[in-house]
Every structure is written in structure tokens, then in C-alpha cells.
Design a protein around this motif. Structure first.
Motif, PDB file in Angstrom:
ATOM      1  N   SER A 115       0.818  -1.219   0.000  1.00  0.00           N
ATOM      2  CA  SER A 115       0.000   0.000   0.000  1.00  0.00           C
ATOM      3  C   SER A 115       0.853   1.270   0.000  1.00  0.00           C
ATOM      4  O   SER A 115       0.322   2.367  -0.117  1.00  0.00           O
ATOM      5  CB  SER A 115      -0.963   0.004   1.181  1.00  0.00           C
ATOM      6  OG  SER A 115      -0.258  -0.217   2.377  1.00  0.00           O
ATOM      7  N   GLY A 116       2.175   1.125   0.142  1.00  0.00           N
ATOM      8  CA  GLY A 116       3.054   2.276  -0.073  1.00  0.00           C
ATOM      9  C   GLY A 116       3.404   3.079   1.151  1.00  0.00           C
ATOM     10  O   GLY A 116       3.646   4.281   1.064  1.00  0.00           O
ATOM     11  N   GLU A 131       2.486   6.422  -5.821  1.00  0.00           N
ATOM     12  CA  GLU A 131       2.199   7.030  -4.523  1.00  0.00           C
ATOM     13  C   GLU A 131       1.054   6.250  -3.880  1.00  0.00           C
ATOM     14  O   GLU A 131       0.269   5.609  -4.589  1.00  0.00           O
ATOM     15  CB  GLU A 131       1.764   8.488  -4.721  1.00  0.00           C
ATOM     16  CG  GLU A 131       2.854   9.407  -5.233  1.00  0.00           C
ATOM     17  CD  GLU A 131       4.019   9.533  -4.248  1.00  0.00           C
ATOM     18  OE1 GLU A 131       3.749   9.666  -3.038  1.00  0.00           O
ATOM     19  OE2 GLU A 131       5.175   9.466  -4.686  1.00  0.00           O
ATOM     20  N   PRO A 132       0.918   6.332  -2.574  1.00  0.00           N
ATOM     21  CA  PRO A 132      -0.161   5.576  -1.918  1.00  0.00           C
ATOM     22  C   PRO A 132      -1.539   5.836  -2.530  1.00  0.00           C
ATOM     23  O   PRO A 132      -2.317   4.909  -2.739  1.00  0.00           O
ATOM     24  CB  PRO A 132      -0.108   6.071  -0.473  1.00  0.00           C
ATOM     25  CG  PRO A 132       1.287   6.526  -0.270  1.00  0.00           C
ATOM     26  CD  PRO A 132       1.759   7.042  -1.597  1.00  0.00           C
ATOM     27  N   GLU A 133      -1.836   7.133  -2.829  1.00  0.00           N
ATOM     28  CA  GLU A 133      -3.172   7.430  -3.350  1.00  0.00           C
ATOM     29  C   GLU A 133      -3.357   6.906  -4.768  1.00  0.00           C
ATOM     30  O   GLU A 133      -4.472   6.567  -5.177  1.00  0.00           O
ATOM     31  CB  GLU A 133      -3.480   8.933  -3.273  1.00  0.00           C
ATOM     32  CG  GLU A 133      -2.529   9.841  -4.030  1.00  0.00           C
ATOM     33  CD  GLU A 133      -1.381  10.328  -3.165  1.00  0.00           C
ATOM     34  OE1 GLU A 133      -0.994   9.607  -2.227  1.00  0.00           O
ATOM     35  OE2 GLU A 133      -0.860  11.428  -3.424  1.00  0.00           O
ATOM     36  N   PHE A 168      -0.846   9.041   5.796  1.00  0.00           N
ATOM     37  CA  PHE A 168      -0.774   7.789   5.030  1.00  0.00           C
ATOM     38  C   PHE A 168      -2.144   7.112   4.950  1.00  0.00           C
ATOM     39  O   PHE A 168      -2.547   6.597   3.912  1.00  0.00           O
ATOM     40  CB  PHE A 168       0.249   6.833   5.655  1.00  0.00           C
ATOM     41  CG  PHE A 168       0.224   5.463   5.041  1.00  0.00           C
ATOM     42  CD1 PHE A 168       0.632   5.282   3.721  1.00  0.00           C
ATOM     43  CD2 PHE A 168      -0.242   4.371   5.748  1.00  0.00           C
ATOM     44  CE1 PHE A 168       0.581   4.030   3.130  1.00  0.00           C
ATOM     45  CE2 PHE A 168      -0.294   3.116   5.161  1.00  0.00           C
ATOM     46  CZ  PHE A 168       0.123   2.936   3.855  1.00  0.00           C
ATOM     47  N   ARG A 175      -4.102   8.823   2.371  1.00  0.00           N
ATOM     48  CA  ARG A 175      -3.585   8.539   1.028  1.00  0.00           C
ATOM     49  C   ARG A 175      -3.908   7.109   0.617  1.00  0.00           C
ATOM     50  O   ARG A 175      -4.210   6.835  -0.546  1.00  0.00           O
ATOM     51  CB  ARG A 175      -2.084   8.793   0.982  1.00  0.00           C
ATOM     52  CG  ARG A 175      -1.747  10.265   1.160  1.00  0.00           C
ATOM     53  CD  ARG A 175      -0.267  10.490   1.188  1.00  0.00           C
ATOM     54  NE  ARG A 175       0.322  10.316  -0.135  1.00  0.00           N
ATOM     55  CZ  ARG A 175       1.646  10.247  -0.334  1.00  0.00           C
ATOM     56  NH1 ARG A 175       2.486  10.306   0.695  1.00  0.00           N
ATOM     57  NH2 ARG A 175       2.122  10.108  -1.547  1.00  0.00           N
ATOM     58  N   SER A 176      -3.877   6.199   1.575  1.00  0.00           N
ATOM     59  CA  SER A 176      -4.181   4.803   1.256  1.00  0.00           C
ATOM     60  C   SER A 176      -5.638   4.646   0.848  1.00  0.00           C
ATOM     61  O   SER A 176      -6.027   3.643   0.279  1.00  0.00           O
ATOM     62  CB  SER A 176      -3.867   3.900   2.442  1.00  0.00           C
ATOM     63  OG  SER A 176      -4.924   3.949   3.374  1.00  0.00           O
ATOM     64  N   GLY A 187      -6.920   6.831  -1.103  1.00  0.00           N
ATOM     65  CA  GLY A 187      -6.993   7.439  -2.425  1.00  0.00           C
ATOM     66  C   GLY A 187      -6.989   8.954  -2.446  1.00  0.00           C
ATOM     67  O   GLY A 187      -7.113   9.560  -3.497  1.00  0.00           O
ATOM     68  N   VAL A 188      -6.870   9.595  -1.267  1.00  0.00           N
ATOM     69  CA  VAL A 188      -6.890  11.049  -1.246  1.00  0.00           C
ATOM     70  C   VAL A 188      -5.489  11.570  -1.587  1.00  0.00           C
ATOM     71  O   VAL A 188      -4.525  11.198  -0.921  1.00  0.00           O
ATOM     72  CB  VAL A 188      -7.317  11.565   0.146  1.00  0.00           C
ATOM     73  CG1 VAL A 188      -7.398  13.086   0.149  1.00  0.00           C
ATOM     74  CG2 VAL A 188      -8.648  10.942   0.550  1.00  0.00           C
ATOM     75  N   PRO A 189      -5.363  12.410  -2.621  1.00  0.00           N
ATOM     76  CA  PRO A 189      -4.036  12.909  -2.993  1.00  0.00           C
ATOM     77  C   PRO A 189      -3.385  13.655  -1.837  1.00  0.00           C
ATOM     78  O   PRO A 189      -4.075  14.232  -0.997  1.00  0.00           O
ATOM     79  CB  PRO A 189      -4.325  13.869  -4.151  1.00  0.00           C
ATOM     80  CG  PRO A 189      -5.660  13.472  -4.667  1.00  0.00           C
ATOM     81  CD  PRO A 189      -6.412  12.919  -3.506  1.00  0.00           C
TER      82      PRO A 189
END
Lengths: 251, 426, 506
Positions: free
Chosen positions: A50-51, A73-75, B377, B380-381, B383-385
Motif C-alpha cells: 500500500s506504499g 504514490e499511496p493514493e 498515510f 492517502r491509502s 486514495g486522497v491525494p
């Protein structure tokens, strides 16, 4: 769908190798379980996929439908369809659960070139999904995971999974800290999402979760490698005999 | 005791540029205030109370010019039904202002009071400011009392149907304004005062608020976005029994802002909440200095201050809870937090407790740090930039302060303003 | 009785404390020793400074150092920022040097020390014999059978009367002696380090100390040595109208470790007495120093008469990477305390800790805390301060946490709790927090409250009187700090907590 080849990972800060050549392929529609003793590298695998920061891939690859996950990147991975249900879901004071979900859903839609959901459509959707997971409206209003019980946090993870509709779901020790009833509820949520187009990687220390989420393939991980792969029976073997027998046999 | 020479010289130089207006019934108060200024001297760099903020530019005879920013913060509440009182560069503007009559409140211009011999405001003008000079000196407030050129006296006798919006427009790059307002809230009366806009290149504002038993005053302020402006503001508030005062300030930009709140809880069961959210970028210096005195039984005070700083911005918090002997059952809370978005920014804090009563529950907390990497994190995981995730966490960080605004629509307007800043600056 | 069942005595208060609390008395160390003394004339001036230097048989460079300090002192003003109030001190109406006549010829061994002096320390529970543990500390008999060795340097008014275990320490390479001896025997070390942590002109009292310090302790731990026993200095002020100005210098060379204890008492007298000490600690790479103090100077009587004015400068310089220092203090005595044991965290990954209990009763005033100055990367500091105020006393925590721009990835955690007993006392918190980089995290929390009525009631229902109950609850409140003390001191400190609060309730 998910293809991991010869993955070697060390901690960024220390000279400590955690994963020492993991090979794993998860096909669409299948549920793979990874079992293994503490410290075998199971959670590291989920973080690397998942990064999360702090890990360095020294060798090998991980792709989702041919796309290199490790470069993203994670997103971007999330938008590509990777979802990690955290072992310890993070508390974010000040951010409402609803705002969080909506931001995430729309960010992913946007990344995939889809239209954002309208507020009304989103609300309808989230209410329906929440209901099936027995998540009440109050929980949706509260800040993300703040003051949630262990069971509530895990159900919230599954709700996010249901909303985001990922391709590849990674569940990291989702059963930890849950009583039997809560585990059933979570498992039902996961089973409802089982679908031909979706792969699952269920990481667990104990077999009990696998009573409720039936795996197609079971892997045993030890010391940074997958040391044995088999059918659902393998999990039962662990349950009955513990890890030591299997590990001795492998060695 | 004679003042140090540097201070004496600086004070004299500043006073030489000012003339006391025709003061009518406020004359005595103004002359007393001038005497205080002469005795204390204007703030200097070596004063403990100015340890973290350099007062020089607030004290020098002439204001440093500041560019006028077109879309200023005076528009924050433009969607709201409100009574507008407009000052342009610190001068009342009748054309842009609404008719000052409204049910439940009477509003007079300071100028009108000054030509009268008798007015209710006579008993308030300069009174709370003078009380607020001990134990800590606030010479800029005394200077304001002595020389304020405009302002309003607001007498709240009922529950006016809409908020009163003091709008401070900044029009000239060299403006230097001194405004002084007095507000009296009578028993069982309730009002909301909004303050918006940068006012002037240099702004010295003093507001004295006297809330009678069971009275309530809400105060929401959005200081202007004009980046080069400088401001020193003082709010002196005295609370009677079971009265309530809630104040929130949003500060966006500004090279120098010093906001002082001096609150005295003199009646039992009174409640005072002061909060502030500030976001600053670059050569931004923001100072919240708060002094809450508990002098009655069973009162509650809250101070919630949040600062988001980047590109070398500086945030200062000096907050004090003083619980006097006999002020039992005091509930005092204070939190000051900064979020440093990069390594050049700094946070300087002095959160104090001074307590002379034993049956109290007082606490304070202060933290400083970068954005929470774990939370980032997690977002972001999902999906939010990273940019959106950072902004989301920044807003969440500020939320505790914004939540102090009771009116949800006003709070929403403030959040919109913050979102605007974040999207412009990230 | 439901409320009772729900009430818990604070965790960590054990039977020992309860027993200790039952034995409370008033200030136990208020007696004096009748001994013939030799004084320098009252007052301070260059001649007195020279005289002190001469009495200590110091080399010229030391005399010059002192005279320069005196010159600086005459240009300085007394600090006024602390929340303490006392009548002006007449610095010319004090004796700056007082030593027992019998100490004119420095005894060559402990056997030669004046029996009256030995008896004084015996009575204080600090016998100057080389034995296993500090006898006389109640509860010491419960100590592990093998016991622990503690070397003692005993300072009586202006002079050190003797230091135990010197020979055994020497074998390990450790130097432990009086500072006057060190100036003569180890001038190279003293020259190198004295004034390097607390500069001569640091503050008014430190500057005065630099001019007139008469004795104190010196410790040097060579590289890689773990000091084989605890070191301690016991300070006793005996003479009237006499100030005590001691100087302590501790150097922990690379990779060494030492635990150092300091105790202080003084007779009960009607006039206030001055005590202005300086402690400097140098901690090199990978070294660790623990410095514990139980300060029990005479606090003045219940009307605020007499007592010690305690103006102390203590600072540790963590020069080396991964160096560590831990200050623990129990401040129960003195009429006025002005003291901020601090850490300069210069080395990368260096660590500073400060654990403090300050108890004020009657008319005592304490303004105490710490400074944590983070200069190196990855440095850590922790502050735990417990202030207890009773009677008409004023108790202030004053502290600074400073993160410099280069102190990346550093951490500070501060917890300051104040407890008030009675409605005529005060408890204050004055922290300064300065953060100049964003990778460091600073957290400060403070609370002020009164002794919990439910806890008191619970204790009393179980048969304790109110004072015992308060002492018990207060000991629980202080537990985090008491645990940081070496065992011998922890027990003494628990009793002190009780004794200090005598008369504060009812």
C-alpha cells in the motif's frame, strides 16, 4: 491480478531485511490467506503493497494488472484498486467520518476520470452500506475512528472498503481485537464483497477468521518468505498443530 | 521611576504625532489614559510581555505603508443579514453603513458621545482598559483610549434580530487608524458582534465590553487578508453573574498581528470562551496574548488557539489563567497548538497558570509539531491525494478552534475562508 | 457506601509509605552543633575573596578567576522575575567563610576528624565511616542484604570535612574529592571545565558563587568507567549569619556512568541564611549522569521566620552524542527556593530528564523548574514536575523548552501537576516553549487541582487521621518522581513529603 515476484524489503532506517523473496499471485475472484507466526513479515507485506514510508524494496516487483505498484504514490495505488484494511485503523480527530469517506470516494473517482458523486447520491449509498454493517448514523458523524471500539473501527474499515469498491483487498489482522459476534459481522461484510472481479489477501495469525471467510488458497509465511502453500486444510493444520510442526517440516 | 531613555524617546516621538480629539464626556478618561502612557512608556523590545513579538513597528511615529488588497476579509459575512457599520481607513462612513437603529440596541458614534456631557458610555470608556493595566501593562491600549479618533458605543438592551457587523475597509496604503468601541450588554440581553477587514495599514483597536448579569455576547472576527498590514488589538471584557462571552478570531496573513484579550469574570457562574485560528505564510507574525482572571465562584473559561504556519511564519501564544483567592470551583482550560508545515516556521508559547484558590480544575496544554504522518498515510491509502489529505488534516487541526463559534452558519463561513487560504497556498 | 467502593487510593501507595507517614515529626534537623569556629570578617569585597582563596591554598590563577568574578558581580543586579518575595538581602551582613577551628589543619584521614563533626553527621544519619549503606535512613534495613556502597563528601559550612571510600574509588580511576582538593591536585581538569557550563557571569548568584565559593565536591569518571558506587555530598549549614557557597563539578568522560546524590540540612534559626550553589556537569559521548537531590534546608518556622534562601544554579552540558543526564529533585526545605537544574542537549541523540517534587508549606516560596535546550539532532527530553502547596505558601514551576532550528527530529514531553492544600496558598505554572523546526514534537500538559476529597475520605474511613491521609495521597501524586530516585533517597523523600505537610490540614 496481483503479482508479487521475488520481493525483498528492508527497513529504511535500519539494516534489517524483513522480506526475503516473496512470490505470490492472487487471481481475480480468489481469496488468498497468509498465515504465519509473529514477526514473519505479514504486516510488512501489506504496508509495502500500500506504499507506507519506512520500507525499502531492494529487489523484486509487485504489479496489479500489470501496473507497477511500487512506483506509485499511496493514493495512486488506492485509485488503481488497492485497499488495505488496517490492523490498527488510525484515529483522525477533527475529520468527520462522512467527510473522510466522501473525500476518499470522490478523489478516487476523479483519479479514474469519473464524475464525483453528488451529496445526495453519496448519502444514500453510504447509508445503505452502513446499515448492512450495523454502523449507525452516529458513528458516521463522529470523527474518523476517534473513540470507536475495536469492533467499530474494523467495521468502519469494511464500510470504507464497500464504498471504495477496490479490486484488490488486503485485510491485515482484521480479526485482532474482535469478539466472535464482531468477527462474524466483519466477515459477512467481506463475503458480501466477494466477486469475480475482486481479489482478497487475508492476513491473519489465527485460523478462526478463515472459518468465516473461506479462503481458496492458504500460504504460510515465515522469516520473510512464503514457505508453504496449500488449500483450506492447511489452515486447519496450523490450528491443530501450531506453526512449529510446519516450520520444522519445511526446514 | 523614570523610564529608560530609549523608551522615553520612543514614547515622546509617537505622542508628538497625535492630538487628542474634542472629547466631551470622555475627556477625563482620555487624560487619565495619557498619564498612564507617560508613566508606562510604549512597549519596547526588552519588555517581558513583548518577549516574542517586536513592538517597534506598532510604536514608531509613522505607520509603515501597506498595500491595499482588493478582495479583503470584510466580505466574509456578506451573505448574512446584518447591520453594517463601515469604517474606511478608521473613519466612519455613513454612506456605506446601514441605518444604525435597530430594535434591542442603541448605537452611537464616538464623535457624538464626545460632544455630550452625559452618556452611559462615560462610565465604561477607558474604565476596563485602566483595570486591565495590572498586573501587566498594556501601553498601546492606554494610547488608544487617549487618542482614539472614531468608534461606536453599542448598548444592547434586548435581543437584536441580526448581528452587528463592524466592517473595517482599508483604502489608503499609508493609513494609521485608532478606533475605540465600548459595548454594554444589559441583563438578559444578547447580541452578536462581527468584525471584518484589515482596517488600515496600521490599526490600533480597543474594545471594552461590559456584560451584565445573564447577558450574552458573541463575537466573531475575521482580520483582513492584506498581507502588509499591522495590527494591535485589545479586547477588555468584564462578565457579570451567569453571563456569557464567546469570541473567535480568524487571522489570515498580516505581517504583524497582536491580539490581546483581557477577560475578567467578576460574577458567579459566568462563562468566557476565547478562540483563534490563524494561518500564516512567509513573513507572517501572529501573537495571541490572553489574560483571564477568575474573581468569582463557579466560572468557566476556555482558551483554544490553533496556528498553522509555513514558509518561515511565526506564531506566538501567551495565555494566562489567573484564579484569585476565593474564586473556588473554577474550571479553567487552555490549549495552544501549532502545526508547522515546514522547517522554517516557528512557534513560541508561554502558557501560564497562576492560582490562589484550591477547589479548582485548571489545565493547559501546548503542542507543536508537523503533520501526523500516520494520518496522512491513512488518507492517502484511501486514495486522497497528498495535497488534499494535508489540507484536510490542517482543517481538522483548526476545527477545535472553529467549533467554538456557536452559530453554525458563521462557522461555515469561516471554514470556507480557511479552505480558500489552503487551496491558494498549497 | 457505593461511593466508597468506587474510590481508589492512588495506585502505588504502599504499606511502607503508610508506616513512614505514621512516624512524622517536625523539622528533624533543626539542632545545631556547638563547635569553635573561625570566621572571615563579615561582608564581601576583594580582600575577602583573596582570603577565601588563601585559606584554600589556591594557586594564583584561581584567585584571579575569583576576583574577575567578583568584579562582574558588582556590576550585576539581583534577578526580580521569579515569583518570590523576601526582604532585601544585605550581602555585606553575612559571613562568607566559616570553618571549624579543628579543620585548620586538614585531617589526613577520617580518623583525624574532630569527633564533634563526626557526631554531627552521625546524628544526621550520615556517618562518615566506610560502610555499606546510608545507615539511619529508616527502612534501610529492608535493603538487599548485600547492601550498596555510598561514598560521602561531607561539607560543613565552608569546608569539606572528609570524603569516604576515596581509596577504593581511586582504584577504579574515579576521582571523588572536595573541590578545594581538586584545585590543588587536578588543576588541569578544574581549569578545563570550571565555568564551562555555568559561565562566571551567568546570573547574579552564580557570579557571586564564582567569587566566594569555599568548597564543594569534585567528581571525574574516566572513559568507559561505571562508577562502582553511588557518590554523595551532604551539605550542612551550622554557623549563624553565614552563607554557604558550594561549587560542584562533575565530569563524566566518554562512556562512563555515575549516580550522584546530594542532601542538605541546616539548624533552626530566626534569621534567614543565604545559600548560593553552583553545580556544573559535563557529559561526554555515551556517558550518563544521574543527579539526585533531597533538599531539606530549614524552611523557616510556621510564621515564616528564618529559613534558608536557596539560590542555586545547576546545569548539565550533554556535549557528546548519546550522552544522558537525569536530574531528580525533592525540594521540601528552604524559605525561598530559586533553582532550575537544566540540560544543554548539544550532542546528537542526547537525552535530558528532569523529575521534580517541590513542596511548600507555611510561608515557603519556591520558584523552580528546568530548561531543556535542544541543540543536537534527535535529542529527547522529559519533564515531570509535581508541585504541592499548602498553608500560605507559593509554589511556581518555571521552565523552558527550546528546540533550535538544527535540533531536527527532537522530542519533548512535559507534565506539570500542581496540588493545592487549603485556600490560602498558590500554585503557578510558567512554561516557555520555543519551537524553531517542524520535525520536532513538543508536548506540554499541566493541571492544577486540590487533594481529592473522595480519596481522603476513603483513607480516613479506613482509620487514618487527616494528616496521614493527605500525606498518603500526596505521596501517590508524587509517585512518578519518587520512583526516579535511588532507593535510599526514595524512602527518605516519602517521609519528607509527610513531614513537610505537617499542620497543613484541619
Amino acid at each position: 491480478m496481483l503479482e508479487i515476484k521475488n520481493l525483498h524489503v528492508k527497513l529504511e532506517e535500519e539494516d534489517k531485511q524483513i522480506l526475503k523473496g516473496v512470490d505470490l499471485t492472487v487471481e481475480a475472484g480468489k481469496v488468498h490467506a497468509i498465515m504465519g507466526p509473529n514477526g514473519s513479515g505479514k504486516s510488512t507485506l501489506s504496508y509495502v503493497l500500500s506504499g507506507r514510508d519506512g520500507y525499502e524494496v531492494t529487489e523484486g516487483s509487485a504489479t496489479l494488472d500489470g501496473e507497477d505498484l511500487l512506483e506509485m504514490e499511496p493514493e495512486e495505488r488506492a485509485a488503481a484498486g488497492v485497499f488495505l484494511a488496517f490492523q490498527y485503523p488510525v484515529e483522525i480527530p477533527g475529520v468527520g467520518n462522512m467527510t473522510f469517506l466522501r473525500t476518499a470516494v470522490n478523489a478516487q473517482r476523479k483519479a479514474r476520470g469519473e464524475d464525483e458523486l453528488s451529496a445526495a447520491d453519496f448519502l444514500k449509498l453510504v447509508r445503505a452500506k452502513a446499515k448492512s454493517l450495523k454502523i449507525d448514523a452516529d458513528m458516521l458523524k463522529r470523527p474518523v475512528n476517534v473513540g470507536f471500539s475495536g469492533g467499530e473501527k474494523k467495521r468502519n474499515e469494511i464500510l470504507q472498503m464497500a464504498m471504495l469498491e477496490p479490486k484488490m483487498c488486503i485485510l491485515d489482522e482484521t480479526d485482532s481485537g474482535l469478539d466472535v459476534d464482531a468477527m462474524k459481522l466483519v466477515a459477512e461484510g467481506v463475503n458480501a464483497l466477494r466477486d469475480e472481479g475482486r481479489g482478497f489477501l487475508v492476513i491473519t495469525h489465527y485460523q478462526r477468521l478463515l472459518d468465516h471467510i473461506k479462503p481458496d488458497v492458504v500460504h504460510i509465511m515465515a522469516d520473510g518468505r512464503i514457505v508453504k502453500t496449500g488449500g483450506p486444510d492447511l489452515a486447519l493444520e496450523v490450528e491443530n498443530n501450531g506453526y512449529s510442526d510446519i516450520l520444522a517440516e519445511v526446514n | 521611576m523614570a523610564l529608560p531613555e530609549v523608551k522615553q524617546t520612543a514614547t515622546e516621538a509617537r505622542l508628538a504625532t497625535l492630538t487628542m480629539p474634542d472629547a466631551g464626556c470622555t475627556r477625563a478618561a482620555r487624560e487619565d489614559a495619557l498619564a498612564r502612557v507617560l508613566e508606562m512608556g510604549l512597549p519596547g523590545r526588552r519588555d517581558e510581555y513583548w518577549k516574542y513579538t517586536r513592538p517597534d513597528s506598532l510604536v514608531v511615529p509613522d505607520a509603515t505603508p501597506a498595500a491595499v488588497f482588493a478582495d479583503d476579509e470584510s466580505l466574509v459575512f456578506s451573505e448574512f443579514d446584518r447591520l453594517k457599520i463601515v469604517f474606511v481607513d478608521g473613519v466612519f462612513n455613513a454612506d456605506e453603513s446601514d441605518d444604525l437603529s435597530m430594535e434591542g440596541v442603541s448605537i452611537d458614534r464616538l464623535e457624538d458621545i464626545c460632544c455630550k456631557d452625559i452618556h452611559w458610555a462615560k462610565d465604561l470608556y477607558g474604565v476596563l482598559e485602566a483595570r486591565g493595566q495590572t498586573p501587566v501593562q498594556r501601553p498601546l491600549a492606554a494610547l488608544n483610549t487617549a487618542f482614539a479618533s472614531d468608534g461606536v458605543a453599542i448598548h444592547v438592551t434586548g435581543k437584536p434580530s441580526k448581528p452587528i457587523n463592524l466592517i473595517y475597509r482599508h483604502a489608503s496604503a499609508t493609513s494609521d487608524a485608532i478606533l475605540h468601541h465600548v459595548i454594554r450588554v444589559e441583563s438578559d440581553a444578547e447580541a452578536t458582534i462581527l468584525e471584518t477587514g484589515p482596517a488600515a495599514s496600521r490599526f490600533n483597536k480597543c474594545m471594552e465590553i461590559d456584560i451584565a448579569d445573564n447577558g450574552t455576547l458573541h463575537h466573531v472576527r475575521a482580520q483582513g487578508r492584506d498581507h502588509e498590514r499591522r495590527a494591535a488589538t485589545h479586547m477588555f471584557t468584564r462578565l457579570g453573574q451567569e453571563s456569557t462571552y464567546k469570541s473567535f478570531t480568524l487571522t489570515v496573513n498580516g505581517v504583524l498581528t497582536r491580539n490581546e484579550q483581557v477577560i475578567e469574570l467578576t460574577g458567579d457562574d459566568a462563562v468566557a470562551h476565547v478562540a483563534g485560528a490563524c494561518v500564516g505564510d512567509g513573513d507572517f507574525h501572529h501573537d495571541d496574548t490572553v489574560f483571564v482572571t477568575h474573581d468569582a465562584v463557579n466560572c468557566e473559561s476556555r482558551q483554544v488557539f490553533k496556528k498553522v504556519l509555513r514558509n518561515g511564519a511565526t506564531g506566538v501564544f501567551q495565555g494566562k489563567i489567573l484564579v484569585k483567592e476565593g474564586a473556588q470551583k473554577t474550571d479553567g482550560y487552555q490549549i495552544s497548538q501549532s502545526l508547522l508545515l515546514d522547517d522554517d516556521s516557528q512557534f513560541l508559547a508561554k502558557p501560564e497558570l497562576e492560582i490562589y484558590a484550591d477547589d479548582v480544575a485548571c489545565s493547559h496544554g501546548s503542542t507543536s509539531g508537523a503533520i501526523d504522518e500516520t494520518a496522512l498515510f491513512y488518507l492517502r491509502s484511501r486514495g486522497v491525494p497528498v495535497k488534499d489529505a494535508t489540507n484536510m488534516l490542517t482543517l481538522a487541526f483548526l476545527a477545535e478552534a472553529v467549533d467554538e463559534i456557536e452559530d453554525e452558519a458563521l462557522a461555515e463561513a469561516i471554514v470556507t475562508r480557511l479552505e480558500g487560504w489552503l487551496s491558494r497556498h498549497s | 457506601m457505593a461511593a466508597l467502593d468506587q474510590t481508589q487510593v492512588k495506585e502505588g501507595v504502599d504499606q511502607e509509605t503508610v508506616d513512614a507517614v505514621r512516624e512524622v515529626g517536625t523539622y528533624k534537623y533543626g539542632w545545631d552543633t556547638d563547635i569553635e569556629m573561625e570566621y572571615a570578617p563579615k561582608g564581601v569585597n576583594p580582600d575577602i575573596v583573596r582570603l577565601i582563596s588563601e585559606k584554600n591554598e589556591e594557586p594564583e590563577w584561581m584567585t584571579e578567576w575569583r576576583l574577575a568574578a567578583f568584579e562582574r558581580w558588582t556590576q550585576k543586579e539581583e534577578p526580580k522575575w521569579a515569583m518570590v518575595h523576601y526582604p532585601p538581602i544585605d550581602f555585606q551582613d553575612q559571613y562568607y567563610y566559616a570553618r571549624p577551628k579543628s579543620m585548620e589543619e586538614k585531617p589526613k584521614s577520617l580518623d583525624e576528624v574532630d569527633p564533634k563533626l563526626l557526631a554531627t553527621y552521625e546524628k544526621l544519619g550520615i556517618p562518615l565511616k566506610e560502610q555499606m549503606i546510608l545507615a539511619g535512613v529508616e527502612g534501610a534495613e529492608d535493603a538487599p542484604a548485600e547492601g550498596r556502597k555510598v561514598a560521602v563528601d561531607a561539607v560543613f559550612d565552608s569546608v569539606s570535612v572528609g570524603t569516604t571510600f576515596q581509596a577504593e574509588l581511586k582504584k577504579a580511576g574515579v576521582i571523588f574529592c572536595s573541590i578545594s582538593e581538586a584545585i590543588k591536585e587536578h588543576p588541569e581538569l578544574v581549569k578545563k571545565y570550571l565555568g564551562s557550563v555555568v559561565p562566571v557571569s551567568d546570573n547574579y548568584y552564580a557570579t557571586l558563587n564564582s567569587a566566594v565559593f569555599s568548597d564543594g565536591s569534585f567528581v571525574y569518571i574516566p572513559p568507559g568507567v561505571r562508577c562502582p558506587m553511588e557518590l554523595s555530598t551532604y551539605f550542612r549549614i551550622n554557623a549563624e549569619n553565614t552563607g554557604q557557597f558550594e561549587r560542584t563539578l562533575i565530569i563524566a568522560d566518554k562512556g562512563s556512568y555515575v549516580s550522584y546524590l546530594e542532601g542538605c540540612t541546616a539548624p533552626q534559626r530566626d534569621t534567614a541564611q543565604l545559600h548560593a550553589a553552583v553545580v556544573e556537569i559535563i557529559v561526554e559521548e555515551d556517558a550518563e549522569v544521574k543527579y539526585s537531590t533531597v533538599q531539606n534546608w530549614f524552611p523557616g518556622d510556621e510564621n515564616g521566620k528564618g529559613g534558608i534562601y536557596n539560590f542555586v544554579t545547576k546545569r548539565a552540558d550533554c556535549r557528546g552524542d548519546r550522552s544522558k543526564v537525569m536530574w531528580t529533585q525533592v525540594e521540601t526545605g528552604s524559605a525561598v527556593t530559586w533553582k532550575y537544574p537544566s540540560c544543554i542537549l548539544r550532542g546528537d541523540e542526547s537525552q535530558g530528564e528532569f523529575y521534580s517534587i517541590a513542596i511548600t508549606n507555611n510561608y515557603q516560596q519556591a520558584d523552580t523548574g528546568t530548561k531543556m535546550v535542544h541543540l543536537g539532532k534527535n535529542t529527547k527530553s522529559r519533564i515531570v514536575s509535581k508541585g504541592i502547596s499548602a498553608g500560605k505558601a507559593q509554589n511556581t514551576y518555571r521552565g523552558l523548552v527550546s528546540m533550535h532550528p538544527k535540533a531536527k527530529d527532537s522530542r519533548n514531553y512535559t507534565q506539570c501537576d500542581s496540588l493545592l492544600i487549603g485556600d490560602k496558598c498558590g500554585a503557578h505554572t510558567v512554561p516557555y516553549i520555543e519551537v524553531r523546526n517542524n520535525s520536532s514534537r513538543v508536548e506540554h500538559e499541566a493541571t492544577t487541582s486540590k487533594v481529592d476529597d473522595d480519596q481522603l475520605f476513603y483513607c480516613r474511613q479506613r482509620g487514618m487521621d487527616e494528616e496521614e491521609a493527605v500525606a498518603l495521597v500526596v505521596n501517590g501524586f508524587c509517585k512518578d518522581v519518587l520512583q526516579a530516585l535511588p532507593m535510599e533517597f526514595a524512602m527518605e523523600a516519602q517521609q519528607l513529603v509527610a513531614i513537610s505537610l505537617e499542620g497543613s490540614v484541619g
